[in-house]
Design an enzyme around this catalytic site. Structure first.
Site, PDB file in Angstrom:
ATOM      1  N   ARG A  51       0.816  -1.218   0.000  1.00 35.96           N
ATOM      2  CA  ARG A  51       0.000   0.000   0.000  1.00 35.96           C
ATOM      3  C   ARG A  51       0.847   1.263   0.000  1.00 35.96           C
ATOM      4  O   ARG A  51       0.481   2.250  -0.629  1.00 35.96           O
ATOM      5  CB  ARG A  51      -0.939  -0.023   1.200  1.00 35.96           C
ATOM      6  CG  ARG A  51      -1.976  -1.114   1.038  1.00 35.96           C
ATOM      7  CD  ARG A  51      -2.913  -1.147   2.192  1.00 35.96           C
ATOM      8  NE  ARG A  51      -3.890  -2.208   2.010  1.00 35.96           N
ATOM      9  CZ  ARG A  51      -4.877  -2.462   2.860  1.00 35.96           C
ATOM     10  NH1 ARG A  51      -5.001  -1.718   3.934  1.00 35.96           N
ATOM     11  NH2 ARG A  51      -5.715  -3.420   2.638  1.00 35.96           N
ATOM     12  N   ASP A 164     -16.333   7.977   8.543  1.00 34.82           N
ATOM     13  CA  ASP A 164     -15.147   7.138   8.361  1.00 34.82           C
ATOM     14  C   ASP A 164     -13.924   8.049   8.453  1.00 34.82           C
ATOM     15  O   ASP A 164     -14.029   9.271   8.258  1.00 34.82           O
ATOM     16  CB  ASP A 164     -15.176   6.433   6.991  1.00 34.82           C
ATOM     17  CG  ASP A 164     -14.299   5.199   6.947  1.00 34.82           C
ATOM     18  OD1 ASP A 164     -14.829   4.077   7.043  1.00 34.82           O
ATOM     19  OD2 ASP A 164     -13.056   5.349   6.853  1.00 34.82           O
TER      20      ASP A 164
HETATM   21  C1  LIG Z   1     -13.463  -3.142   6.977  1.00 35.25           C
HETATM   22  S1  LIG Z   1     -14.204  -1.552   6.863  1.00 35.25           S
HETATM   23  C2  LIG Z   1     -15.806  -1.881   7.561  1.00 35.25           C
HETATM   24  C3  LIG Z   1     -16.914  -1.269   6.749  1.00 35.25           C
HETATM   25  C4  LIG Z   1     -18.330  -1.596   7.204  1.00 35.25           C
HETATM   26  N1  LIG Z   1     -18.560  -1.156   8.550  1.00 35.25           N
HETATM   27  C5  LIG Z   1     -18.614  -3.066   7.083  1.00 35.25           C
HETATM   28  O1  LIG Z   1     -18.656  -3.782   8.089  1.00 35.25           O
HETATM   29  O2  LIG Z   1     -18.799  -3.542   5.957  1.00 35.25           O
HETATM   30  C6  LIG Z   1     -13.383  -0.662   8.188  1.00 35.25           C
HETATM   31  C7  LIG Z   1     -13.473   0.841   8.046  1.00 35.25           C
HETATM   32  O3  LIG Z   1     -13.029   1.422   9.270  1.00 35.25           O
HETATM   33  C8  LIG Z   1     -12.387   2.643   8.959  1.00 35.25           C
HETATM   34  N2  LIG Z   1     -11.518   3.055  10.083  1.00 35.25           N
HETATM   35  C9  LIG Z   1     -10.351   2.518  10.498  1.00 35.25           C
HETATM   36  N3  LIG Z   1      -9.853   3.192  11.548  1.00 35.25           N
HETATM   37  C10 LIG Z   1     -10.740   4.192  11.817  1.00 35.25           C
HETATM   38  C11 LIG Z   1     -10.790   5.234  12.786  1.00 35.25           C
HETATM   39  N4  LIG Z   1      -9.826   5.400  13.703  1.00 35.25           N
HETATM   40  N5  LIG Z   1     -11.844   6.073  12.757  1.00 35.25           N
HETATM   41  C12 LIG Z   1     -12.849   5.921  11.840  1.00 35.25           C
HETATM   42  N6  LIG Z   1     -12.847   4.961  10.899  1.00 35.25           N
HETATM   43  C13 LIG Z   1     -11.811   4.095  10.885  1.00 35.25           C
HETATM   44  C14 LIG Z   1     -11.609   2.327   7.676  1.00 35.25           C
HETATM   45  O4  LIG Z   1     -11.290   3.486   6.946  1.00 35.25           O
HETATM   46  C15 LIG Z   1     -12.573   1.392   6.951  1.00 35.25           C
HETATM   47  O5  LIG Z   1     -13.331   2.082   5.975  1.00 35.25           O
END
Ligand SMILES: C[S@@+](CC[C@H](N)C(=O)[O-])C[C@H]1O[C@@H](n2cnc3c(N)ncnc32)[C@H](O)[C@@H]1O
Length: 294
Positions: A51, A164
């Site tokens: 990445r 997000d």
């Molecule tokens: C695997 S995705 C999950 C998406 C959705 N909730 C689902 O279950 O399909 C995880 C998301 O968490 C976000 N994320 C990671 N760390 C974060 C933080 N500290 N604050 C807010 N979002 C965060 C990432 O950018 C990513 O889009």
């Protein structure tokens, strides 16, 4: 042995790969942890490598060492690009279908009935998708809600907040344009109502209907930072995000989610997540669903 082909390429080793030393990897892990709460360990090394290589190329840097130096010197300028590259955004429409089935058959009908009895005038309904990624989760919530509200929508002050940390995924969510192959899990009757099929050069895409978009506000929010919303929320989705955090961060966040939930509100985690010792404050409400007591 490290050889350099010319000054604008990455330093390469015999296998033609740039080097990521233990020291650089450890600095990157620390930077990720401090800026996002995400804990990386050695088995994520290859992922980090892939990445960040993209950013290093874009920046025309010669090595990870130069990139680490850049992060040290300009953390504020570089942080957002870095975070957007490092987050894992895997999601899909109606992921973990059982949550949406429960909302449709049980949670929303009960909630709407209860609120109708209480309110005169517009009835308030608030839902938060707290790691919304590219938007499939909040749009799935919106479709489910509209199916239950049906023609009564105008009587409700209903809003879905989608947040997000990653600005790229939020923009994708706001645009509401998805590849045709992303909509396979969506029932045909929903596709007919809530999506427009692209034509001509857009034939491989669909666009979500305005009706769904009007329900959702996409906002950038780092869960580790202050939360400007007051709540209370009737339902909070916190799915497949806390898995990336350590226990201490998880417990701290659970306490904050709890505060923002309405009494009787529903808190939803992802399939491999649990509340740990915070479980005692909630009642179980089905698979990875938890209710704040009244
Ligand atoms: C695997 S995705 C999950 C998406 C959705 N909730 C689902 O279950 O399909 C995880 C998301 O968490 C976000 N994320 C990671 N760390 C974060 C933080 N500290 N604050 C807010 N979002 C965060 C990432 O950018 C990513 O889009």
């Amino acid at each position: 042995m490290t050889v350099s082909t010319h000054d604008k390429t990455l330093q390469v080793d015999r296998s033609n790969r740039a080097k990521l030393t233990d020291k650089e990897f450890s600095f990157i892990c620390q930077f990720v942890y401090q800026s996002t709460g995400i804990v990386l360990n050695d088995n994520k090394r290859e992922m980090v490598y892939r990445r960040l290589t993209r950013i290093i190329r874009e920046r025309k840097l010669a090595s990870f060492s130069q990139y680490c130096q850049m992060l040290k010197e300009h953390p504020e300028r570089e942080k957002d690009f870095f975070i957007n590259a490092i987050t894992t955004n895997l999601t899909s429409f109606f992921r973990e279908q059982h949550h949406f089935d429960y909302l449709k058959t049980t949670e929303f009908p009960t909630l709407l009935q209860r609120k109708k009895k209480l309110a005169n005038g517009k009835k308030r309904l608030r839902i938060w998708s707290s790691a919304s990624s590219t938007g499939e989760e909040p749009y799935s919530i919106a479709m489910t809600l509209l199916e239950v509200l049906k023609a009564e929508l105008s009587e409700w002050d209903a809003k879905i907040l989608a947040t997000d940390i990653d600005s790229n995924v939020l923009n994708k969510g706001k645009n509401g344009i998805y590849d045709n192959n992303k909509i396979e899990a969506i029932p045909q009757s929903y596709l007919d109502k809530y999506f427009y099929q692209g034509k001509g050069e857009n034939r491989d895409n669909v666009k979500v209907a305005k009706e769904l978009q009007q329900l959702i506000t996409f906002k950038r929010l780092n869960l580790l930072h202050d939360w400007p919303m007051k709540g209370p929320f009737d339902v909070i989705f916190c799915r497949n995000v806390i898995i990336y955090f350590d226990k201490e961060t998880q417990q701290d966040l659970f306490a904050r989610y709890y505060e923002l939930l309405a009494p009787g509100g529903l808190f939803i985690l992802g399939h491999s997540e649990n509340l740990g010792s915070f479980q005692k404050y909630f009642e179980n409400s089905g698979r990875t669903m938890f209710r704040k007591p009244y």
